[in-house]
Design a protein around this motif. Sequence first.
Motif, PDB file in Angstrom:
ATOM      1  N   THR A 164      57.123  31.826  59.591  1.00  0.00           N
ATOM      2  CA  THR A 164      57.205  30.455  59.070  1.00  0.00           C
ATOM      3  C   THR A 164      55.817  29.952  58.724  1.00  0.00           C
ATOM      4  N   VAL A 165      55.768  29.159  57.647  1.00  0.00           N
ATOM      5  CA  VAL A 165      54.541  28.429  57.303  1.00  0.00           C
ATOM      6  C   VAL A 165      54.887  26.951  57.214  1.00  0.00           C
ATOM      7  N   VAL A 166      53.997  26.111  57.810  1.00  0.00           N
ATOM      8  CA  VAL A 166      54.185  24.660  57.818  1.00  0.00           C
ATOM      9  C   VAL A 166      53.037  24.050  57.025  1.00  0.00           C
ATOM     10  N   TYR A 167      53.393  23.298  56.009  1.00  0.00           N
ATOM     11  CA  TYR A 167      52.397  22.721  55.101  1.00  0.00           C
ATOM     12  C   TYR A 167      52.265  21.232  55.383  1.00  0.00           C
ATOM     13  N   LEU A 168      51.122  20.792  55.965  1.00  0.00           N
ATOM     14  CA  LEU A 168      50.813  19.383  56.181  1.00  0.00           C
ATOM     15  C   LEU A 168      50.108  18.882  54.921  1.00  0.00           C
ATOM     16  N   HIS A 169      50.843  18.171  54.088  1.00  0.00           N
ATOM     17  CA  HIS A 169      50.306  17.830  52.770  1.00  0.00           C
ATOM     18  C   HIS A 169      50.153  16.324  52.595  1.00  0.00           C
ATOM     19  N   VAL A 220      50.373  26.972  60.546  1.00  0.00           N
ATOM     20  CA  VAL A 220      50.329  25.574  60.117  1.00  0.00           C
ATOM     21  C   VAL A 220      49.028  25.365  59.342  1.00  0.00           C
ATOM     22  N   PHE A 221      49.123  24.840  58.132  1.00  0.00           N
ATOM     23  CA  PHE A 221      47.921  24.658  57.324  1.00  0.00           C
ATOM     24  C   PHE A 221      47.969  23.319  56.603  1.00  0.00           C
ATOM     25  N   ALA A 222      46.810  22.916  56.082  1.00  0.00           N
ATOM     26  CA  ALA A 222      46.690  21.643  55.358  1.00  0.00           C
ATOM     27  C   ALA A 222      45.599  21.785  54.318  1.00  0.00           C
ATOM     28  N   ASP A 223      45.575  20.805  53.394  1.00  0.00           N
ATOM     29  CA  ASP A 223      44.555  20.809  52.343  1.00  0.00           C
ATOM     30  C   ASP A 223      43.193  20.380  52.876  1.00  0.00           C
ATOM     31  N   ASP A 224      43.164  19.528  53.918  1.00  0.00           N
ATOM     32  CA  ASP A 224      41.894  19.048  54.455  1.00  0.00           C
ATOM     33  C   ASP A 224      41.968  19.058  55.989  1.00  0.00           C
ATOM     34  N   GLY A 225      40.770  19.098  56.604  1.00  0.00           N
ATOM     35  CA  GLY A 225      40.696  19.201  58.056  1.00  0.00           C
ATOM     36  C   GLY A 225      41.084  17.932  58.791  1.00  0.00           C
ATOM     37  N   ALA A 226      40.883  16.752  58.189  1.00  0.00           N
ATOM     38  CA  ALA A 226      41.226  15.504  58.872  1.00  0.00           C
ATOM     39  C   ALA A 226      42.721  15.430  59.131  1.00  0.00           C
ATOM     40  N   ARG A 227      43.520  15.785  58.157  1.00  0.00           N
ATOM     41  CA  ARG A 227      44.976  15.764  58.314  1.00  0.00           C
ATOM     42  C   ARG A 227      45.410  16.780  59.387  1.00  0.00           C
ATOM     43  N   LEU A 228      44.813  17.939  59.326  1.00  0.00           N
ATOM     44  CA  LEU A 228      45.171  19.002  60.260  1.00  0.00           C
ATOM     45  C   LEU A 228      44.746  18.661  61.693  1.00  0.00           C
ATOM     46  N   GLY A 229      43.504  18.168  61.844  1.00  0.00           N
ATOM     47  CA  GLY A 229      43.002  17.858  63.179  1.00  0.00           C
ATOM     48  C   GLY A 229      43.707  16.687  63.833  1.00  0.00           C
ATOM     49  N   ALA A 230      44.161  15.682  63.028  1.00  0.00           N
ATOM     50  CA  ALA A 230      44.825  14.511  63.596  1.00  0.00           C
ATOM     51  C   ALA A 230      46.159  14.877  64.228  1.00  0.00           C
ATOM     52  N   VAL A 231      46.934  15.709  63.529  1.00  0.00           N
ATOM     53  CA  VAL A 231      48.236  16.111  64.085  1.00  0.00           C
ATOM     54  C   VAL A 231      48.043  16.972  65.336  1.00  0.00           C
ATOM     55  N   TRP A 232      47.081  17.881  65.297  1.00  0.00           N
ATOM     56  CA  TRP A 232      46.858  18.739  66.457  1.00  0.00           C
ATOM     57  C   TRP A 232      46.251  17.973  67.630  1.00  0.00           C
ATOM     58  N   TYR A 233      45.508  16.895  67.359  1.00  0.00           N
ATOM     59  CA  TYR A 233      44.985  16.097  68.462  1.00  0.00           C
ATOM     60  C   TYR A 233      46.127  15.537  69.311  1.00  0.00           C
ATOM     61  N   LEU A 234      47.143  15.010  68.642  1.00  0.00           N
ATOM     62  CA  LEU A 234      48.290  14.498  69.393  1.00  0.00           C
ATOM     63  C   LEU A 234      48.994  15.616  70.162  1.00  0.00           C
ATOM     64  N   HIS A 235      49.023  16.798  69.589  1.00  0.00           N
ATOM     65  CA  HIS A 235      49.645  17.928  70.287  1.00  0.00           C
ATOM     66  C   HIS A 235      48.828  18.316  71.525  1.00  0.00           C
ATOM     67  N   PHE A 236      47.531  18.387  71.365  1.00  0.00           N
ATOM     68  CA  PHE A 236      46.691  18.738  72.516  1.00  0.00           C
ATOM     69  C   PHE A 236      46.815  17.712  73.632  1.00  0.00           C
ATOM     70  N   LYS A 237      46.873  16.454  73.261  1.00  0.00           N
ATOM     71  CA  LYS A 237      46.848  15.374  74.260  1.00  0.00           C
ATOM     72  C   LYS A 237      48.196  15.206  74.946  1.00  0.00           C
ATOM     73  N   THR A 238      49.293  15.329  74.216  1.00  0.00           N
ATOM     74  CA  THR A 238      50.609  15.027  74.792  1.00  0.00           C
ATOM     75  C   THR A 238      51.415  16.268  75.184  1.00  0.00           C
ATOM     76  N   ILE A 239      51.252  17.353  74.471  1.00  0.00           N
ATOM     77  CA  ILE A 239      52.023  18.565  74.782  1.00  0.00           C
ATOM     78  C   ILE A 239      51.243  19.481  75.721  1.00  0.00           C
ATOM     79  N   ASP A 240      49.995  19.759  75.362  1.00  0.00           N
ATOM     80  CA  ASP A 240      49.166  20.621  76.224  1.00  0.00           C
ATOM     81  C   ASP A 240      48.551  19.856  77.381  1.00  0.00           C
TER      82      ASP A 240
END
Length: 272
Positions: A164-169, A220-240
């Motif tokens: 699977t590939v997830v596109y954060l666009h 999981v990929f995105a066009d820019d790092g800000a979009r990618l890092g923001a979603v993963w920040y919530l994952h790190f903080k709430t899931i991990d």
Amino acid sequence: MLRRSLMLSALGLGMLVLASCKHKCCRSDGSLPPPSFLPPGPGSTIPPANVPINPGAAPTLPPPDVRPSISGRPAPEILLPDPIAPGGTSSQKKSSDGILGGPVSGATPLASTLEPPIAAKAEKAAPAPSNGLPGFTRIKDGVATGGKPTLDGFDTLKKDGYKTVVYLHAPGADVAAVRDLAETRGLAFTPVEATPEKLGDAFEQLNKTTADKSARPAYVFADDGARLGAVWYLHFKTIDLESADVSKIRARALGLPDDSDFWPEIKKYLAK
């Protein structure tokens, strides 16, 4: 007169007793024997005469009685001590390396049989950025993230077994072209619009996709790092359940800057 007679009688009795004594303590010449604890007088020798001062050579030991075995077995081996060289030290050369000896030279055969570290295995299995996956980062088992793949990157994902590939666009992005690149290679495609206003929805959709074991491995990929890092920040903080500092460091490594427009929305989502 009577007193004089008694004194003469006592004197005569004493002379009679002295004359009849035969002990050495009472010699006729009046001399006394020397005490036994005094050393001999002049002319004596210590040790006594006729006693050899220097002993002769040590007697040689008789040869061992090694008789032939009646049972036909070889005679037992007799272990003799090492000869002692002059000076009282052993004739064998002592090692200066201590009891355990010196270091073993050459490569250790066991080193070639050791398992490589787990981290080294993971890095070897992970596709390199030169394979068309810029910023490739492994998040956890079965989930990786990074920049938008090139044509070679989609081929690398297919070859490495990704499903699977997830596109954060961003809004208005050409999702159809990316879908074709993924689906023609047998990869499931999941587009997710990730903006500051829709950050919460993007985060929940990402977690739903990556939590499905049948959809992994997922990229999981995105066009820019800000979009990618923001979603993963919530994952790190709430899931991990990482701390805020650790989550920020990991998200910053993915491209989330400190002055991003996503931070106010991140704080709002965490405050719920």
